[in-house]
Design a protein around this motif. Structure first.
Motif, PDB file in Angstrom:
ATOM      1  N   HIS A  96      29.515  60.351  71.663  1.00  9.08           N
ATOM      2  CA  HIS A  96      30.883  60.853  71.490  1.00  9.08           C
ATOM      3  C   HIS A  96      31.516  60.272  70.230  1.00  9.08           C
ATOM      4  O   HIS A  96      32.134  60.986  69.433  1.00  9.08           O
ATOM      5  CB  HIS A  96      31.711  60.497  72.720  1.00  9.08           C
ATOM      6  N   ASP A  97      31.357  58.970  70.028  1.00 10.34           N
ATOM      7  CA  ASP A  97      31.896  58.337  68.820  1.00 10.34           C
ATOM      8  C   ASP A  97      31.266  58.925  67.564  1.00 10.34           C
ATOM      9  O   ASP A  97      31.953  59.184  66.565  1.00 10.34           O
ATOM     10  CB  ASP A  97      31.642  56.829  68.864  1.00 10.34           C
ATOM     11  N   HIS A  98      29.961  59.131  67.608  1.00  2.47           N
ATOM     12  CA  HIS A  98      29.262  59.662  66.436  1.00  2.47           C
ATOM     13  C   HIS A  98      29.752  61.071  66.087  1.00  2.47           C
ATOM     14  O   HIS A  98      29.977  61.395  64.912  1.00  2.47           O
ATOM     15  CB  HIS A  98      27.751  59.685  66.697  1.00  2.47           C
ATOM     16  N   LEU A  99      29.922  61.911  67.107  1.00  5.49           N
ATOM     17  CA  LEU A  99      30.394  63.275  66.865  1.00  5.49           C
ATOM     18  C   LEU A  99      31.817  63.281  66.324  1.00  5.49           C
ATOM     19  O   LEU A  99      32.166  64.091  65.457  1.00  5.49           O
ATOM     20  CB  LEU A  99      30.313  64.090  68.161  1.00  5.49           C
ATOM     21  N   GLU A 100      32.633  62.390  66.835  1.00  5.32           N
ATOM     22  CA  GLU A 100      34.016  62.312  66.372  1.00  5.32           C
ATOM     23  C   GLU A 100      34.082  61.903  64.904  1.00  5.32           C
ATOM     24  O   GLU A 100      34.849  62.464  64.114  1.00  5.32           O
ATOM     25  CB  GLU A 100      34.783  61.313  67.240  1.00  5.32           C
ATOM     26  N   LEU A 101      33.261  60.932  64.526  1.00  7.99           N
ATOM     27  CA  LEU A 101      33.232  60.489  63.134  1.00  7.99           C
ATOM     28  C   LEU A 101      32.696  61.588  62.215  1.00  7.99           C
ATOM     29  O   LEU A 101      33.188  61.774  61.097  1.00  7.99           O
ATOM     30  CB  LEU A 101      32.375  59.228  63.017  1.00  7.99           C
ATOM     31  N   GLU A 102      31.705  62.314  62.690  1.00  2.11           N
ATOM     32  CA  GLU A 102      31.188  63.433  61.897  1.00  2.11           C
ATOM     33  C   GLU A 102      32.263  64.499  61.707  1.00  2.11           C
ATOM     34  O   GLU A 102      32.378  65.102  60.630  1.00  2.11           O
ATOM     35  CB  GLU A 102      29.963  64.030  62.581  1.00  2.11           C
ATOM     36  N   SER A 103      33.082  64.718  62.740  1.00  2.00           N
ATOM     37  CA  SER A 103      34.174  65.686  62.641  1.00  2.00           C
ATOM     38  C   SER A 103      35.191  65.260  61.588  1.00  2.00           C
ATOM     39  O   SER A 103      35.650  66.078  60.777  1.00  2.00           O
ATOM     40  CB  SER A 103      34.854  65.839  64.001  1.00  2.00           C
ATOM     41  N   ARG A 158      21.911  45.411  62.935  1.00  2.00           N
ATOM     42  CA  ARG A 158      22.987  44.669  62.268  1.00  2.00           C
ATOM     43  C   ARG A 158      22.821  44.731  60.749  1.00  2.00           C
ATOM     44  O   ARG A 158      23.812  44.824  60.014  1.00  2.00           O
ATOM     45  CB  ARG A 158      22.999  43.213  62.737  1.00  2.00           C
ATOM     46  N   LEU A 159      21.592  44.672  60.291  1.00  2.00           N
ATOM     47  CA  LEU A 159      21.342  44.770  58.858  1.00  2.00           C
ATOM     48  C   LEU A 159      21.746  46.147  58.335  1.00  2.00           C
ATOM     49  O   LEU A 159      22.351  46.264  57.258  1.00  2.00           O
ATOM     50  CB  LEU A 159      19.863  44.500  58.573  1.00  2.00           C
ATOM     51  N   GLU A 160      21.429  47.184  59.088  1.00  2.00           N
ATOM     52  CA  GLU A 160      21.835  48.534  58.690  1.00  2.00           C
ATOM     53  C   GLU A 160      23.359  48.672  58.732  1.00  2.00           C
ATOM     54  O   GLU A 160      23.956  49.317  57.860  1.00  2.00           O
ATOM     55  CB  GLU A 160      21.177  49.562  59.609  1.00  2.00           C
ATOM     56  N   HIS A 161      23.984  48.080  59.728  1.00  2.00           N
ATOM     57  CA  HIS A 161      25.447  48.101  59.807  1.00  2.00           C
ATOM     58  C   HIS A 161      26.070  47.436  58.584  1.00  2.00           C
ATOM     59  O   HIS A 161      27.113  47.881  58.091  1.00  2.00           O
ATOM     60  CB  HIS A 161      25.913  47.377  61.071  1.00  2.00           C
ATOM     61  N   GLN A 162      25.448  46.365  58.117  1.00  2.00           N
ATOM     62  CA  GLN A 162      26.010  45.651  56.979  1.00  2.00           C
ATOM     63  C   GLN A 162      26.076  46.553  55.752  1.00  2.00           C
ATOM     64  O   GLN A 162      27.059  46.540  55.005  1.00  2.00           O
ATOM     65  CB  GLN A 162      25.171  44.404  56.683  1.00  2.00           C
ATOM     66  N   GLY A 163      25.035  47.354  55.548  1.00  2.00           N
ATOM     67  CA  GLY A 163      25.064  48.293  54.433  1.00  2.00           C
ATOM     68  C   GLY A 163      26.151  49.342  54.599  1.00  2.00           C
ATOM     69  O   GLY A 163      26.845  49.699  53.632  1.00  2.00           O
ATOM     70  N   PRO A 183      31.678  61.666  46.625  1.00  2.00           N
ATOM     71  CA  PRO A 183      30.309  61.129  46.578  1.00  2.00           C
ATOM     72  C   PRO A 183      30.116  59.867  47.418  1.00  2.00           C
ATOM     73  O   PRO A 183      29.055  59.681  48.028  1.00  2.00           O
ATOM     74  CB  PRO A 183      30.101  60.840  45.085  1.00  2.00           C
ATOM     75  N   THR A 184      31.131  59.007  47.455  1.00  2.00           N
ATOM     76  CA  THR A 184      31.015  57.781  48.255  1.00  2.00           C
ATOM     77  C   THR A 184      30.911  58.104  49.736  1.00  2.00           C
ATOM     78  O   THR A 184      30.100  57.512  50.464  1.00  2.00           O
ATOM     79  CB  THR A 184      32.221  56.860  48.005  1.00  2.00           C
ATOM     80  N   LEU A 185      31.716  59.057  50.195  1.00  4.84           N
ATOM     81  CA  LEU A 185      31.657  59.445  51.607  1.00  4.84           C
ATOM     82  C   LEU A 185      30.318  60.097  51.937  1.00  4.84           C
ATOM     83  O   LEU A 185      29.726  59.820  52.989  1.00  4.84           O
ATOM     84  CB  LEU A 185      32.808  60.397  51.935  1.00  4.84           C
ATOM     85  N   LYS A 186      29.822  60.947  51.055  1.00  3.28           N
ATOM     86  CA  LYS A 186      28.533  61.608  51.306  1.00  3.28           C
ATOM     87  C   LYS A 186      27.401  60.585  51.382  1.00  3.28           C
ATOM     88  O   LYS A 186      26.522  60.681  52.256  1.00  3.28           O
ATOM     89  CB  LYS A 186      28.247  62.634  50.207  1.00  3.28           C
ATOM     90  N   GLY A 187      27.412  59.604  50.497  1.00  2.00           N
ATOM     91  CA  GLY A 187      26.383  58.573  50.538  1.00  2.00           C
ATOM     92  C   GLY A 187      26.459  57.748  51.809  1.00  2.00           C
ATOM     93  O   GLY A 187      25.431  57.399  52.411  1.00  2.00           O
ATOM     94  N   GLY A 193      23.772  58.260  58.888  1.00  3.47           N
ATOM     95  CA  GLY A 193      23.127  59.282  59.714  1.00  3.47           C
ATOM     96  C   GLY A 193      21.713  58.891  60.106  1.00  3.47           C
ATOM     97  O   GLY A 193      21.265  59.177  61.232  1.00  3.47           O
ATOM     98  N   ILE A 194      20.981  58.248  59.203  1.00  2.97           N
ATOM     99  CA  ILE A 194      19.625  57.784  59.532  1.00  2.97           C
ATOM    100  C   ILE A 194      19.678  56.762  60.663  1.00  2.97           C
ATOM    101  O   ILE A 194      18.884  56.804  61.613  1.00  2.97           O
ATOM    102  CB  ILE A 194      18.962  57.183  58.274  1.00  2.97           C
ATOM    103  N   HIS A 195      20.633  55.854  60.565  1.00  7.64           N
ATOM    104  CA  HIS A 195      20.809  54.835  61.605  1.00  7.64           C
ATOM    105  C   HIS A 195      21.188  55.480  62.939  1.00  7.64           C
ATOM    106  O   HIS A 195      20.659  55.105  63.997  1.00  7.64           O
ATOM    107  CB  HIS A 195      21.896  53.851  61.158  1.00  7.64           C
ATOM    108  N   VAL A 196      22.077  56.456  62.891  1.00  5.07           N
ATOM    109  CA  VAL A 196      22.561  57.110  64.110  1.00  5.07           C
ATOM    110  C   VAL A 196      21.433  57.831  64.840  1.00  5.07           C
ATOM    111  O   VAL A 196      21.310  57.739  66.072  1.00  5.07           O
ATOM    112  CB  VAL A 196      23.703  58.091  63.759  1.00  5.07           C
ATOM    113  N   ARG A 197      20.614  58.553  64.110  1.00  4.47           N
ATOM    114  CA  ARG A 197      19.536  59.317  64.753  1.00  4.47           C
ATOM    115  C   ARG A 197      18.565  58.397  65.492  1.00  4.47           C
ATOM    116  O   ARG A 197      18.161  58.682  66.627  1.00  4.47           O
ATOM    117  CB  ARG A 197      18.798  60.159  63.706  1.00  4.47           C
ATOM    118  N   HIS A 198      18.200  57.293  64.870  1.00  3.74           N
ATOM    119  CA  HIS A 198      17.274  56.369  65.529  1.00  3.74           C
ATOM    120  C   HIS A 198      17.938  55.718  66.740  1.00  3.74           C
ATOM    121  O   HIS A 198      17.290  55.491  67.773  1.00  3.74           O
ATOM    122  CB  HIS A 198      16.817  55.296  64.535  1.00  3.74           C
ATOM    123  N   GLU A 199      19.213  55.442  66.626  1.00  8.30           N
ATOM    124  CA  GLU A 199      19.941  54.822  67.732  1.00  8.30           C
ATOM    125  C   GLU A 199      20.018  55.765  68.929  1.00  8.30           C
ATOM    126  O   GLU A 199      19.807  55.351  70.080  1.00  8.30           O
ATOM    127  CB  GLU A 199      21.346  54.450  67.251  1.00  8.30           C
TER     128      GLU A 199
END
Length: 272
Positions: A96-103, A158-163, A183-187, A193-199
């Motif tokens: 739910h959080d992920h979908l909201e942020l994507e919105s 946590r390492l991915e979160h730091q980035g 561009p900053t938001l897209k990056g 998104g890579i982190h989210v999918r694995h999670e």
């Protein structure tokens, strides 16, 4: 007590008697007492200065309120926000959080109105900053406790979160009219998104298999409670270990909350 004050405690006769006795004992000449009379100045006792009573302190005035008039209300959710997640298991709550942020991200990228972009930028930062810290304080300790390789999974996340926090820090400081804004938001969304999918596809399903429904729902409730007290802006230099992150978060969050009162937030007017 000074030497002069000590002498004045005796009478002249007592002093002369003492020294006459001493003179006779050590065979001094009789004029010794006359020499002593001339040598010792006799002063009256020095009166101690009177201390005036300290003036009474003026009564302190009541502190003035920080804000005058109506305090602005912080709008924390848009019209697209789903129902509260406290009743759901942890995986649907995170999704739910992920979908909201994507919105929120899509709102920013699809808008050509700088004011609307700024409002959803603030909403996006508010949601993502709290989500990241909430996972680190609630979900990752559960991974460590429940999975045999949970410590490695938590360290990797946590390492991915730091980035992501570093990218979010850069994004939250940009004006919507800045050429780096989109561009900053897209990056950020690409890396996150890579982190989210694995999670969603690996880590959390493994955790859900080991938790009862009650345990999973309780984890969701803890996540919702924690997000109330954590900072609402990105602070990538803050520690990520739960104990230290909690302590620093409690010190940082009030500053973020105060600044949030003066930021623009989505109000739904753009939908009319």
């Amino acid at each position: 007590m000074t030497k002069t004050e000590l002498i004045t405690d005796y009478s002249i006769k007592q002093i002369l008697d003492i020294f006459n006795t001493t003179a006779n004992t050590i065979s001094l000449q009789p004029p010794f007492n006359l020499m002593l009379r001339r040598a010792l100045p006799i002063h009256p006792p020095i009166p101690k200065p009177m201390t005036a009573p300290a003036p009474a302190r003026p009564k302190a005035e009541s502190p003035k309120p920080l804000f005058s008039g109506n305090i602005p209300t912080l709008q924390t959710f848009t019209e697209d926000t789903a129902t509260p997640t406290f009743h759901s298991r942890i995986l649907p709550a995170i999704e739910h959080d992920h979908l909201e942020l994507e919105s929120h991200s899509n709102k920013i990228l699809s808008s050509s109105n700088p004011d609307e972009q700024t409002r959803f930028q603030n909403q996006f930062v508010w949601e993502l900053a709290r989500h990241l810290i909430g996972e680190e304080l609630v979900v990752y300790p559960a991974l460590i406790e429940s999975l045999p390789d949970g410590q490695g999974i938590a360290d990797k996340n946590r390492l991915e979160h730091q980035g992501v926090k570093q990218q979010l820090k850069a994004f939250q400081g940009l004006e919507s009219t800045d050429k780096r804004f989109v561009p900053t938001l897209k990056g950020l969304m690409r890396d996150w998104g890579i982190h989210v999918r694995h999670e969603e596809e690996v880590d959390l399903p493994r955790l859900e298999e080991l938790l009862s429904k009650e345990e999973s729902v309780e984890l969701t409730k803890s996540l919702d409670r924690v997000k109330i007290f954590v900072p609402s802006r990105s602070h990538p230099l803050a520690p990520t270990e739960p104990f230290f992150e909690t302590a620093v978060g409690l010190l940082t969050a009030p500053i973020d909350f105060l600044a949030d009162l003066f930021r623009k937030w989505p109000d739904g007017k753009e939908k009319k």
